[in-house]
Design a protein around this motif. Structure first.
Motif, PDB file in Angstrom:
ATOM      1  N   PRO B 124       1.042  -1.127   0.128  1.00 44.21           N
ATOM      2  CA  PRO B 124      -0.037   0.294  -0.013  1.00 44.21           C
ATOM      3  C   PRO B 124       1.175   1.118   0.014  1.00 44.21           C
ATOM      4  CG  PRO B 124      -0.655  -1.771   2.051  1.00 44.21           C
ATOM      5  CD  PRO B 124       0.877  -2.110   1.095  1.00 44.21           C
ATOM      6  N   ASP B 125       2.343   1.458   0.234  1.00 38.83           N
ATOM      7  CA  ASP B 125       3.329   2.759   0.473  1.00 38.83           C
ATOM      8  C   ASP B 125       3.077   3.022  -1.122  1.00 38.83           C
ATOM      9  OD1 ASP B 125       4.968   1.982   3.728  1.00 38.83           O
ATOM     10  OD2 ASP B 125       2.999   2.506   3.007  1.00 38.83           O
ATOM     11  N   HIS B 126       2.798   1.939  -1.728  1.00 35.78           N
ATOM     12  CA  HIS B 126       3.013   2.641  -3.608  1.00 35.78           C
ATOM     13  C   HIS B 126       2.604   3.854  -4.136  1.00 35.78           C
ATOM     14  CE1 HIS B 126       6.931   0.430  -4.477  1.00 35.78           C
ATOM     15  NE2 HIS B 126       6.868  -0.785  -3.404  1.00 35.78           N
ATOM     16  N   GLN B 127       2.767   4.227  -4.497  1.00 34.28           N
ATOM     17  CA  GLN B 127       1.287   5.241  -5.313  1.00 34.28           C
ATOM     18  C   GLN B 127       0.793   4.040  -6.779  1.00 34.28           C
ATOM     19  OE1 GLN B 127       4.079   8.327  -7.528  1.00 34.28           O
ATOM     20  NE2 GLN B 127       4.511   8.874  -5.771  1.00 34.28           N
ATOM     21  N   ALA B 128      -0.126   4.202  -7.432  1.00 36.51           N
ATOM     22  CA  ALA B 128      -1.259   3.228  -7.644  1.00 36.51           C
ATOM     23  C   ALA B 128      -0.620   3.522  -9.629  1.00 36.51           C
ATOM     24  CB  ALA B 128      -2.769   3.442  -7.525  1.00 36.51           C
ATOM     25  N   THR B 129      -0.171   2.148  -9.605  1.00 33.52           N
ATOM     26  CA  THR B 129      -0.173   2.481 -11.684  1.00 33.52           C
ATOM     27  C   THR B 129      -0.956   2.566 -12.378  1.00 33.52           C
ATOM     28  OG1 THR B 129       0.072   0.473 -12.028  1.00 33.52           O
ATOM     29  CG2 THR B 129       2.230   1.739 -10.690  1.00 33.52           C
ATOM     30  N   ARG B 130      -3.032   2.322 -11.579  1.00 32.33           N
ATOM     31  CA  ARG B 130      -3.576   1.802 -12.161  1.00 32.33           C
ATOM     32  C   ARG B 130      -5.003   1.805 -11.891  1.00 32.33           C
ATOM     33  NH1 ARG B 130      -4.801  -3.197 -11.154  1.00 32.33           N
ATOM     34  NH2 ARG B 130      -3.682  -4.947 -10.607  1.00 32.33           N
ATOM     35  N   SER B 131      -5.941   1.865 -12.534  1.00 33.40           N
ATOM     36  CA  SER B 131      -7.242   2.285 -11.273  1.00 33.40           C
ATOM     37  C   SER B 131      -7.792   0.860 -11.232  1.00 33.40           C
ATOM     38  CB  SER B 131      -8.292   2.920 -12.259  1.00 33.40           C
ATOM     39  OG  SER B 131      -8.604   2.348 -13.265  1.00 33.40           O
ATOM     40  N   PRO B 132      -8.157   0.441 -10.129  1.00 36.80           N
ATOM     41  CA  PRO B 132      -8.283  -1.168  -9.816  1.00 36.80           C
ATOM     42  C   PRO B 132      -9.127  -1.656 -10.538  1.00 36.80           C
ATOM     43  CG  PRO B 132      -9.105   0.537  -8.721  1.00 36.80           C
ATOM     44  CD  PRO B 132      -8.430   1.501  -9.263  1.00 36.80           C
ATOM     45  N   ILE B 133      -9.363  -2.590 -10.089  1.00 35.24           N
ATOM     46  CA  ILE B 133     -10.667  -4.070 -11.576  1.00 35.24           C
ATOM     47  C   ILE B 133     -11.737  -4.309 -10.701  1.00 35.24           C
ATOM     48  CG2 ILE B 133     -10.321  -5.827 -12.725  1.00 35.24           C
ATOM     49  CD1 ILE B 133      -8.236  -4.950 -13.805  1.00 35.24           C
ATOM     50  N   SER B 134     -11.532  -4.942  -9.477  1.00 34.47           N
ATOM     51  CA  SER B 134     -12.189  -5.272  -8.921  1.00 34.47           C
ATOM     52  C   SER B 134     -12.485  -4.261  -7.219  1.00 34.47           C
ATOM     53  CB  SER B 134     -12.626  -6.640  -9.005  1.00 34.47           C
ATOM     54  OG  SER B 134     -10.760  -7.460  -7.783  1.00 34.47           O
ATOM     55  N   GLY B 145       0.662   6.609  -1.365  1.00 35.26           N
ATOM     56  CA  GLY B 145       0.856   7.317  -2.389  1.00 35.26           C
ATOM     57  C   GLY B 145       1.854   8.089  -1.735  1.00 35.26           C
ATOM     58  N   ILE B 146       3.166   7.287  -0.937  1.00 32.95           N
ATOM     59  CA  ILE B 146       4.565   7.481  -0.312  1.00 32.95           C
ATOM     60  C   ILE B 146       5.351   7.284  -1.292  1.00 32.95           C
ATOM     61  CG2 ILE B 146       5.897   7.019   1.546  1.00 32.95           C
ATOM     62  CD1 ILE B 146       3.386   6.073   3.008  1.00 32.95           C
ATOM     63  N   SER B 147       5.393   6.110  -1.654  1.00 28.88           N
ATOM     64  CA  SER B 147       6.826   6.085  -2.865  1.00 28.88           C
ATOM     65  C   SER B 147       6.208   5.535  -3.951  1.00 28.88           C
ATOM     66  CB  SER B 147       7.857   4.603  -2.092  1.00 28.88           C
ATOM     67  OG  SER B 147       6.849   3.734  -1.552  1.00 28.88           O
ATOM     68  N   PRO B 148       7.132   5.725  -5.009  1.00 26.78           N
ATOM     69  CA  PRO B 148       6.366   5.289  -6.626  1.00 26.78           C
ATOM     70  C   PRO B 148       6.696   4.030  -6.802  1.00 26.78           C
ATOM     71  CG  PRO B 148       9.093   6.180  -5.835  1.00 26.78           C
ATOM     72  CD  PRO B 148       8.275   5.672  -4.912  1.00 26.78           C
ATOM     73  N   PRO B 149       6.636   3.826  -7.503  1.00 22.74           N
ATOM     74  CA  PRO B 149       5.685   2.433  -7.540  1.00 22.74           C
ATOM     75  C   PRO B 149       6.890   1.741  -8.414  1.00 22.74           C
ATOM     76  CG  PRO B 149       4.689   3.961  -9.700  1.00 22.74           C
ATOM     77  CD  PRO B 149       5.208   4.617  -8.505  1.00 22.74           C
TER      78      PRO B 149
END
Lengths: 100, 509
Positions: B124-134, B145-149
């Motif tokens: 969960p600490d990373h930033q999201a790369t895509r929108s969630p699918i489910s 979004g603390i740290s980059p993916p």
């Protein structure tokens, strides 16, 4: 690896189903295939055996119930002095004579 | 005696050669493709199916290559075969777990490299790369979004698949990994089993049996037993064999008159479904006509049952002997499988270039009709709405035709726009549409999308729930190791709404 073919005494191939192992015990696949029916068949078997046992019980009771009848008041006649050799022929002669 | 068994053996060799020549070319590339099919990847990034899945050489160990030349001495053959196979086996059955990056197999090492280059750490600490699918997607947790993916690097020691970017993230996210760790380990062992080079007796499919032999469709085990398959005792072998067979058997289990889906809440079939399926079963279980092989035995033959498989991706590259199993469930019926979709030639590179578009073949379809006489397979690399507007398949007959969609992703955000022009046409044909899905959420989303798009003009034929003949094997998505799915997990069916003519009751207008 496939198990090597089973050979009979004369060297002929014994047909072998893959659903039984070398000692002709059912293998796992056969057990899984039978599983939906195991309990149902067992209950059916118990019912059939119970039914047969009940019928046998009824029959034995019936025979026992009938067998309790007392026949001592009926006199058993003595055995005849001469055992009849040809009972049919003598009866026929006698009746032919009486008809005349 | 000895000579009798040899004659039988060479008869068997001679009898199986024609089918081998048909299917051997299909086996090689087809098996490699379906083994390495990544379902969610194609669903999510629908235009990147060009990404080649790693080839799997398990076809080497198929029966055709393993039958040794017959000799007069029966005792010689087993040892010969054993020598050959032990030279080819890469992994023994008790040695199937290896971490992907250090696997003895080069294909799996390449696959590990793909995963490490493409998949992102789900912490969960990373930033999201895509929108969630489910709702179960791990991207939902990435709110801060603390740290980059970061790409995954660290492999779990228990399952051997790279799941985290670092050991710290792996340790802190351990509970969510524990949910799928066992499944991932099973996937690991199954994938190594496919490249182990062992002999695969479970991939020998039986021919059609005599007509009166009924097939029992309660579950996989009863089906395989009643169809006359060789016993598949090991669970791993069951997983490998059901992974391919799920495609034809799912279709067969819905259409057959002995199908496990019946009227009633438990049986999942609706009255409308019974209507549609009864029409199809009228053709699929034809009465005997006294037909024979001579002139007196000539009888009019009905046209083949057409099964349109839309949005076909890896299904179209399945070995044809797998698809022919569908025709073995229905004696005296001829089938025409039509694969339609822009990606229907996925993993079939040997068959390129496509045939030319001529007046007799206006869409350049590949037609395979030498599949034993009961089945014909056509592949169109086109959208269905193009073919529909050209009236290429018209008229559609509810007694002969059905549409099958294998995990179409109707409601999936990445692919639903491709299905929008096609759906009204599917409903207008009024033929039953059998749909499968990867998960329950996937299916419910598809149903909601169809209901919304159809605006009430659809009837549900089969209530959605778990498919009895789903693939027992779980597949790993190389772009997201946390996304495990199994082929055809659930099945449901729908059709354009049927209106009944009713008596005029004298309403005042």
């Amino acid at each position: 690896m496939r198990p090597s073919q089973r050979l009979g005494i004369l060297g002929n191939r014994i047909p072998q189903s893959s659903y039984y192992d070398q000692h002709n015990r059912p293998a796992a696949a056969l057990y899984r295939a039978r599983q939906p029916y195991l309990v149902r068949n067992a209950v059916t078997g118990v019912c059939i055996v119970g039914f047969v046992a009940a019928v046998r019980g009824i029959d034995t009771w019936t025979i026992k119930a009938i067998g309790q009848d007392d026949f001592s008041d009926i006199a058993v006649p003595d055995a005849p002095a001469q055992p009849p050799h040809t009972p049919n022929a003598s009866a026929g002669v006698r009746s032919a004579g009486s008809a005349q | 005696m000895a000579s009798k068994s040899i004659c039988r053996r060479c008869l068997k060799l001679a009898a199986s050669t024609p089918t081998r020549s048909i299917t051997s070319r299909a086996q090689h590339r087809a098996f490699s493709s379906t083994v390495s099919k990544q379902p969610s990847q194609e669903r999510r990034i629908h235009h990147s199916s060009r990404q080649k899945a790693p080839e799997v050489e398990s076809q080497r160990s198929h029966v055709p290559q393993d039958i040794p030349p017959y000799t007069t001495n029966l005792g010689q053959q087993p040892s010969q075969k054993h020598e050959d196979s032990s030279e080819r086996t890469l992994l023994q059955p008790n040695n199937l777990f290896h971490p992907f990056t250090t696997s003895p197999s080069p294909q799996i090492r390449r696959r590990a490299a793909t995963i490490r280059q493409n998949a992102y750490c789900p912490h969960p600490d990373h930033q999201a790369t895509r929108s969630p699918i489910s709702p179960h997607d791990t991207e939902n947790r990435k709110t801060q979004g603390i740290s980059p993916p970061a790409h995954v690097r660290h492999e779990c020691p228990d399952c051997g698949i790279p799941v985290s970017c670092s050991e710290e993230h792996f340790a802190s996210d351990y509970e969510s990994h524990l949910e799928i760790c066992d499944t991932l380990r099973q996937i690991n062992e199954d994938d190594h089993d496919l490249v182990s080079g062992r002999f695969f007796p479970e991939f020998e499919y039986p021919p059609a049996r005599f007509e009166e032999a009924q097939v029992n469709m309660t579950n996989w085990d009863t089906l395989l037993f009643s169809r006359g398959f060789e016993a598949v005792n090991a669970e791993r072998s069951m997983r490998q064999v059901t992974r391919l067979l799920t495609y034809p058997i799912t279709v067969g289990s819905v259409l057959h008159e002995l199908s496990p889906y019946a009227l009633g809440k438990e049986g999942r079939l609706t009255p409308e479904g019974l209507r549609s399926l009864s029409a199809l079963r009228y053709t699929l279980h034809p009465p005997r006509t006294g037909a024979g092989v001579d002139i007196k035995g000539l009888r009019p033959n009905p046209p083949p049952v057409r099964l349109f498989i839309l949005g076909a991706r890896a299904e179209s590259s399945l070995p044809r002997e797998v698809w022919v199993q569908l025709s073995h469930l229905f004696p005296r019926v001829s089938f025409h499988l039509i694969f339609i979709g822009p990606e229907s030639m996925a993993n079939r590179d040997d068959e390129f270039p496509l045939p030319e578009r001529t007046p007799s073949n206006p869409f350049g379809a590949i037609v395979e009709d030498r599949l034993g006489g009961q089945m014909k397979v056509s592949t169109y690399v086109e959208y269905f709405h193009t073919l529909y507007e050209a009236q290429h398949f018209a008229p559609f007959d509810p007694y002969f035709d059905a549409i099958i969609l294998f995990h179409p992703g109707l409601g999936h955000p990445a692919s639903s726009h491709e299905w929008s022009p096609t759906l009204p046409q599917l409903l207008a044909t009024k033929i039953p549409i059998i749909c499968t899905g990867y998960t329950d959420y996937d299916m419910q989303r598809d149903i909601a999308w169809v209901k919304k798009e159809a605006k009430g003009e659809m009837d549900v034929l089969l209530e959605p729930a778990e498919n009895r003949f789903r693939s027992l094997r779980w597949d790993l998505n190389d772009l997201d190791p946390g996304d495990v799915s199994c082929g055809n997990w659930g099945v449901w069916g729908f059709r354009g709404k049927r209106y009944e003519t009713d008596e005029y009751r004298g309403r005042d207008e």
